[in-house]
Design a protein around this motif. Structure first.
Motif, mmCIF file in Angstrom:
data_model
loop_
_atom_site.group_PDB
_atom_site.id
_atom_site.type_symbol
_atom_site.label_atom_id
_atom_site.label_comp_id
_atom_site.label_asym_id
_atom_site.label_seq_id
_atom_site.Cartn_x
_atom_site.Cartn_y
_atom_site.Cartn_z
ATOM 1 N N ALA A 133 6.911 38.674 -5.967
ATOM 2 C CA ALA A 133 6.439 39.801 -6.773
ATOM 3 C C ALA A 133 5.207 40.445 -6.151
ATOM 4 C CB ALA A 133 6.128 39.334 -8.195
ATOM 5 N N GLU A 134 4.305 39.623 -5.637
ATOM 6 C CA GLU A 134 3.085 40.164 -5.028
ATOM 7 C C GLU A 134 3.390 40.922 -3.743
ATOM 8 O OE1 GLU A 134 -1.136 40.809 -4.427
ATOM 9 O OE2 GLU A 134 0.263 40.630 -6.116
ATOM 10 N N ARG A 138 2.232 44.878 -3.427
ATOM 11 C CA ARG A 138 1.308 45.401 -2.409
ATOM 12 C C ARG A 138 2.027 46.309 -1.409
ATOM 13 N NH1 ARG A 138 -2.878 44.995 -5.523
ATOM 14 N NH2 ARG A 138 -3.017 42.872 -6.374
ATOM 15 N N THR A 139 3.275 46.023 -1.126
ATOM 16 C CA THR A 139 4.028 46.911 -0.237
ATOM 17 C C THR A 139 4.153 48.298 -0.860
ATOM 18 O OG1 THR A 139 5.300 45.027 0.613
ATOM 19 C CG2 THR A 139 6.178 47.228 1.041
ATOM 20 N N ARG A 140 4.329 48.327 -2.167
ATOM 21 C CA ARG A 140 4.432 49.610 -2.850
ATOM 22 C C ARG A 140 3.141 50.422 -2.724
ATOM 23 N NH1 ARG A 140 8.186 52.479 -3.089
ATOM 24 N NH2 ARG A 140 9.551 50.995 -4.131
ATOM 25 N N GLN A 210 -2.928 39.330 -3.060
ATOM 26 C CA GLN A 210 -3.861 38.681 -3.974
ATOM 27 C C GLN A 210 -3.085 37.813 -4.952
ATOM 28 O OE1 GLN A 210 -6.756 41.476 -5.643
ATOM 29 N NE2 GLN A 210 -6.222 42.925 -4.015
ATOM 30 N N PHE A 211 -3.294 36.517 -4.871
ATOM 31 C CA PHE A 211 -2.584 35.586 -5.731
ATOM 32 C C PHE A 211 -3.517 35.069 -6.819
ATOM 33 C CE2 PHE A 211 -0.623 35.203 -1.489
ATOM 34 C CZ PHE A 211 0.633 35.683 -1.820
ATOM 35 N N GLN A 212 -3.083 35.252 -8.056
ATOM 36 C CA GLN A 212 -3.870 34.785 -9.184
ATOM 37 C C GLN A 212 -2.942 34.486 -10.340
ATOM 38 O OE1 GLN A 212 -6.456 37.985 -10.332
ATOM 39 N NE2 GLN A 212 -4.819 39.485 -10.426
#
Length: 251
Positions: A133-134, A138-140, A210-212
Motif C-alpha cells: 500500500a505504501e 508514494r508512487t502516486r 514512510q512506514f507507520q
C-alpha cells in the motif's frame, strides 16, 4: 493457472481487455483450492482477486489480513489495483464510478509485487500488504492522476524489497531510508538511500517510503476513499496479449 488462462485470453480479439481480465479473475476465484466462497462485489473486489493470484498458496490469510487493514490502507490497495490503464474501460464489479479518480491515470504496475507477497507475505501478510500500500501511495505522488493519462501506465520496480522480510523493509538500518526514484517518464524503482546521500537527491523525482501504524486511521469514513490505479493494459491485440503481466511482474 497459466495454462487455464488460454481459453479466456483467446477472447481478447472480441472483448475489451478489462472484460477478459475480469473473466480470468473470476474463473481463478472459483477454481481456488480451498474454496473461497462467492466472488466478491463492489469496492475492493479487484484488489482481493489480484491478491489471491499474487499470494500463490497463502490466499486465505492474505484475504483475512486485507480485511484487518486500516480503512486508508484498504482504500489505497482497492483504488490502485482497480484502475485499468485503458481509457473508457472499467471493471464491472469495481467500476470506480462516482470517485475523484474515475477515468484518470496513469495506472501503476508494481513489478515484483507477487514476489513480495510470497516472501514477506508468507511470514507476515498484514505487514506485506502495508508495504504494498505504501509503495502505491508514494508512487502516486510522483505520478498524480490526470484525465489525459487515463490510457497510460507506469512501472515501479521493487527488486530491492522482494526478498526481504517485512520487518527489514519497515525498519532499515539506522540512517537509511527506502526511496522511490523516478527514472523516466514511465519507470521508477525502490532503492535504499543513506543519510550521506540526502543532500544530493532531487526530491522532485524521489519520495521516501514512510512506514507507520495505520490502525488509528481505521475510523475514517469509507466514503472518503479515493479510487486510483493499477493494471496498465495496452491497446491493440498484440499489445493486449503482451500486457497481460497484470499481477505485477516477476515471480
Amino acid at each position: 493457472q497459466f495454462l487455464d488462462s488460454f481459453s479466456i485470453v483467446q477472447a481478447i480479439s472480441i472483448k475489451a481487455e478489462t472484460d477478459v481480465l475480469e473473466d480470468y479473475f473470476r474463473e481463478c476465484w472459483y477454481r481456488h483450492d480451498p474454496e473461497l466462497g462467492p466472488a466478491p462485489q463492489g469496492s475492493g473486489t479487484i484488489a482481493r482477486m489480484r491478491l489471491m493470484l499474487m499470494a500463490q498458496g497463502d490466499t486465505l490469510e492474505i484475504l483475512k489480513q486485507f480485511q484487518s487493514l486500516s480503512v486508508d490502507e484498504q482504500a489505497i490497495l482497492s483504488q490502485e489495483m482497480a484502475c485499468t490503464g485503458c481509457k473508457g474501460q472499467q471493471f464491472s464489479t469495481d467500476d470506480l464510478k462516482g470517485q475523484p479518480t474515475y477515468g484518470k491515470g496513469p495506472a501503476i504496475l508494481v513489478y515484483y509485487g507477487p514476489a513480495l507477497m510470497q516472501k514477506a507475505g508468507k511470514k507476515d501478510p498484514k505487514s506485506a500488504l502495508r508495504v504494498l500500500a505504501e509503495v502505491y501511495r508514494r508512487t502516486r505522488e510522483l505520478w498524480p492522476l490526470t484525465e489525459d493519462a487515463a490510457d497510460q501506465s507506469i512501472t515501479v520496480r521493487i527488486d530491492a524489497l522482494k526478498e526481504l522480510e517485512s520487518s527489514l523493509i519497515q525498519r532499515p538500518d539506522g540512517g537509511q531510508v527506502w526511496v522511490i526514484s523516478k527514472m523516466s517518464s514511465k519507470d521508477s524503482m525502490v532503492k535504499l538511500v543513506a543519510a550521506s546521500e540526502y543532500k544530493d537527491i532531487d526530491w522532485k523525482n524521489n519520495v521516501v517510503l514512510q512506514f507507520q501504524n495505520q490502525d488509528t486511521k481505521s475510523s475514517k469514513s469509507k466514503s472518503q476513499r479515493l479510487k486510483l490505479g493499477g493494471l496498465g493494459i495496452g491497446s491493440g491485440i498484440g499489445t493486449r496479449v503482451r500486457r497481460f503481466g497484470f499481477l505485477g511482474g516477476g515471480d
